[in-house]
Design a protein around this motif. Structure first.
Motif, short mmCIF file in Angstrom:
data_model
loop_
_atom_site.label_atom_id
_atom_site.label_comp_id
_atom_site.label_asym_id
_atom_site.label_seq_id
_atom_site.Cartn_x
_atom_site.Cartn_y
_atom_site.Cartn_z
N LEU B 12 0.83 -1.20 0.00
CA LEU B 12 0.00 0.00 0.00
C LEU B 12 0.87 1.26 0.00
O LEU B 12 0.58 2.25 -0.69
CB LEU B 12 -0.90 -0.02 1.24
N THR B 14 3.82 1.48 -1.21
CA THR B 14 4.38 1.63 -2.56
C THR B 14 3.36 2.24 -3.50
O THR B 14 3.68 3.14 -4.29
CB THR B 14 4.83 0.27 -3.09
N LEU B 15 2.14 1.76 -3.37
CA LEU B 15 1.08 2.32 -4.21
C LEU B 15 0.91 3.81 -3.94
O LEU B 15 0.85 4.63 -4.87
CB LEU B 15 -0.23 1.58 -3.93
N LEU B 18 3.76 5.75 -5.41
CA LEU B 18 3.68 5.90 -6.86
C LEU B 18 2.59 6.87 -7.26
O LEU B 18 2.79 7.75 -8.11
CB LEU B 18 3.44 4.54 -7.50
N LEU B 19 1.44 6.73 -6.63
CA LEU B 19 0.34 7.65 -6.95
C LEU B 19 0.69 9.09 -6.59
O LEU B 19 0.37 10.03 -7.32
CB LEU B 19 -0.94 7.20 -6.24
N CYS B 22 2.76 10.48 -9.20
CA CYS B 22 1.97 10.88 -10.37
C CYS B 22 1.28 12.21 -10.13
O CYS B 22 1.24 13.10 -11.00
CB CYS B 22 0.92 9.82 -10.67
N VAL B 23 0.71 12.36 -8.92
CA VAL B 23 0.01 13.61 -8.61
C VAL B 23 0.97 14.78 -8.65
O VAL B 23 0.67 15.85 -9.21
CB VAL B 23 -0.66 13.48 -7.22
N LEU B 26 1.82 15.51 -12.22
CA LEU B 26 0.71 16.19 -12.89
C LEU B 26 0.57 17.62 -12.40
O LEU B 26 0.34 18.55 -13.19
CB LEU B 26 -0.59 15.43 -12.63
N SER B 27 0.68 17.79 -11.11
CA SER B 27 0.52 19.14 -10.59
C SER B 27 1.61 20.07 -11.11
O SER B 27 1.40 21.27 -11.26
CB SER B 27 0.55 19.12 -9.07
N GLN B 29 2.69 20.01 -14.01
CA GLN B 29 2.44 20.34 -15.41
C GLN B 29 1.17 21.18 -15.61
O GLN B 29 0.84 21.52 -16.73
CB GLN B 29 2.29 19.05 -16.22
N VAL B 30 0.50 21.46 -14.53
CA VAL B 30 -0.76 22.21 -14.67
C VAL B 30 -0.45 23.65 -15.00
O VAL B 30 0.44 24.27 -14.43
CB VAL B 30 -1.54 22.12 -13.34
N ARG B 31 -1.23 24.17 -15.96
CA ARG B 31 -1.04 25.56 -16.35
C ARG B 31 -1.66 26.49 -15.32
O ARG B 31 -2.75 26.26 -14.85
CB ARG B 31 -1.67 25.83 -17.71
N GLU B 40 7.17 24.65 -15.10
CA GLU B 40 7.89 25.68 -15.86
C GLU B 40 8.32 26.81 -14.94
O GLU B 40 9.43 27.33 -15.03
CB GLU B 40 7.00 26.22 -16.98
#
Lengths: 167, 301
Positions: B12, B14-15, B18-19, B22-23, B26-27, B29-31, B40
């Motif tokens: 758990l 590890t999950l 990893l998640l 990812c978050v 993603l965060s 890369q959010v404009r 950026e």
């Protein structure tokens, strides 16, 4: 993990996805999810998550619009974990159960993607609707078909046919 | 299947890891409303930091280089200035010495305007007054024309006479030496007498009868009768007038006007010429040079 099988599965997912896209099918099964589900068989969680990581990354690179790297990694890792955990909790023998798991996984993925997009892009929360359901069904069908195909003792059948030809 | 403790939690974790990755990805890369993503922005911030660091480093290196070169320049300049200051201090010291010497000479010449032409100026470099024998050392000797029996005179008066000469030095017998004696005159009363060194710090006038008109503070000058010292050189003043019991003479201690310890530059007059007909051996005016052997001055104490 057998590297050759892993690579073949990954290549199949990529080529199948692009192949189905080339024939302009309005909806197609999630081949990357099938790949993850195949590696989640046996309940190996780490292997499932690693497969989800690779598959999701590749899917992000190939399908997701830019600046969303990690979107499918998130869902595929999550699904890999869930599928592997389900494998350990339940004995999935029938292909219908596998189909149900895969359909549910597709729906979960759709929901997770909608959530993530809403969270990070500010888009309205839309879980996929009918398209998601169709996709879930297609994936479930493909998955059950694959499960049936996998369970067929191909080697024994080939050996018997070879033996019959020899006679 | 073997039991592995915390295996489920580890999975758990590890999950979640990893998640979370990812978050985070993603965060990043959010404009944002400004048109750029967080990543950026971070990247630009990091780059800006790097650029600022490089710029700062370059400026620091330049400043350091300039400082080092400036420091070297300043050090060189400092060395030059130090040597210049040393040179100037040396020159100033020389000039001060020269000025001091000039003042002394002026004082000497103003005090003795009629000094003989053969007079020499010398410095009293050493003073030996311990014990009964008082002497001094001059930094001039035979090489500069100093002779035995030369008269040593300071600004304030008579100091003694030369009793020995070397090439570069001369020894002086001070008036306060116990064996020194000088013919003196008390100008107020016109009485001539002899003064002897006390061996301590002064001299005393002797052979003045108790009936003589002498008071404390009377001036004492050389009389010129001893053939050693020229006349009218200041010697001192009568300090007190004492009558010595049944003695026929007064006890007249004299306070010397010329203190050897304060007289650094002195005149050394040439020895007086022997008495000749028609000449005044005690005069300060120049006299023809001749051998002084056998003269009364040589027999003086």
């Amino acid at each position: 993990m057998k590297p050759l099988r892993f690579a073949a599965g990954l290549a199949g997912a990529v080529l199948g996805t692009f192949g189905l896209g080339a024939v302009s099918i309005p909806s197609s099964p999630d081949l990357f999810l099938l790949f993850v589900a195949d590696n989640a068989r046996g309940g190996t969680v780490y292997r499932a998550m690693a497969t989800g990581l690779v598959a999701g990354l590749l899917e992000d690179l190939l399908r997701t619009p830019p600046r969303l790297l990690g979107l499918h990694v998130f869902t595929k890792v999550l699904l890999g974990y869930l599928l592997a955990t389900a494998e350990t909790r339940f004995v999935v023998e029938k292909s219908s159960w596998a189909a149900g798991l895969l359909a549910g996984a597709v729906l979960v993925e759709s929901l997770a993607l909608a959530l993530l997009l809403s969270l990070f892009r500010g888009e309205p929360l839309h879980w996929g609707g009918q398209e998601a359901v169709v996709r879930a069904l297609l994936t479930a069908a493909a998955g059950s078909a694959l499960a049936v195909l996998v369970r067929i003792p191909w080697r024994a059948r080939f050996a018997a046919r070879r033996r019959r030809r020899v006679r | 299947m073997p039991f592995v403790p915390f295996a489920g939690r580890r999975r758990l974790a590890t999950l979640v890891l990893l998640l979370s990755g990812c978050v985070v990805a993603l965060s990043l890369q959010v404009r944002r409303p400004g048109g750029q993503t967080v990543a950026e922005g971070w990247l630009l911030d990091v780059l800006g930091l790097g650029v600022r660091s490089v710029t700062g480093l370059r400026e620091a290196v330049g400043a350091l280089r300039e400082r080092v070169s400036g420091r070297e320049r300043l050090l060189a300049r400092n060395d030059a200035l130090e040597s210049q200051v040393l040179q100037l201090e040396r020159e100033l010291s020389i000039l001060r010495d020269a000025e001091r010497e000039r003042q002394r000479l002026l004082a000497l010449y103003s005090a003795h305007p009629l000094a003989p032409p053969a007079s020499r100026v010398a410095r009293m470099v050493s003073l030996v007054t311990a014990g009964p024998f008082h002497s001094a050392l001059l930094d001039r000797g035979r090489a500069e024309g100093l002779e035995v029996a030369g008269v040593v005179v300071g600004v304030h008066g008579l100091l003694g006479r030369v009793v020995g000469t070397g090439d570069q030095t001369a020894r002086v017998q001070l008036l306060s030496d116990r064996l020194a004696a000088v013919g003196v005159l008390l100008p107020r009363s016109g009485r001539v007498a002899v003064a002897r060194g006390s061996g301590t710090a002064g001299i005393s006038v002797e052979y003045v009868p108790v009936v003589a008109d002498v008071v404390a503070g009377d001036l004492v000058v050389t009389s010129g009768t001893d053939g050693i010292y020229p006349r009218d050189l200041p010697v001192g003043t009568i300090e007190t007038v004492r009558k010595g019991g049944t003695s026929l003479f007064l006890e007249l201690p004299v306070r010397l006007t010329a203190k050897p310890e304060s007289e650094t530059t002195v005149f050394v007059f040439p020895p007086l010429a022997p008495r000749e007909s028609g000449s005044d051996p005690t005069s300060l005016l120049p006299a023809p040079r001749s051998s002084g052997r056998g003269s009364p001055a040589r027999r003086a104490p």
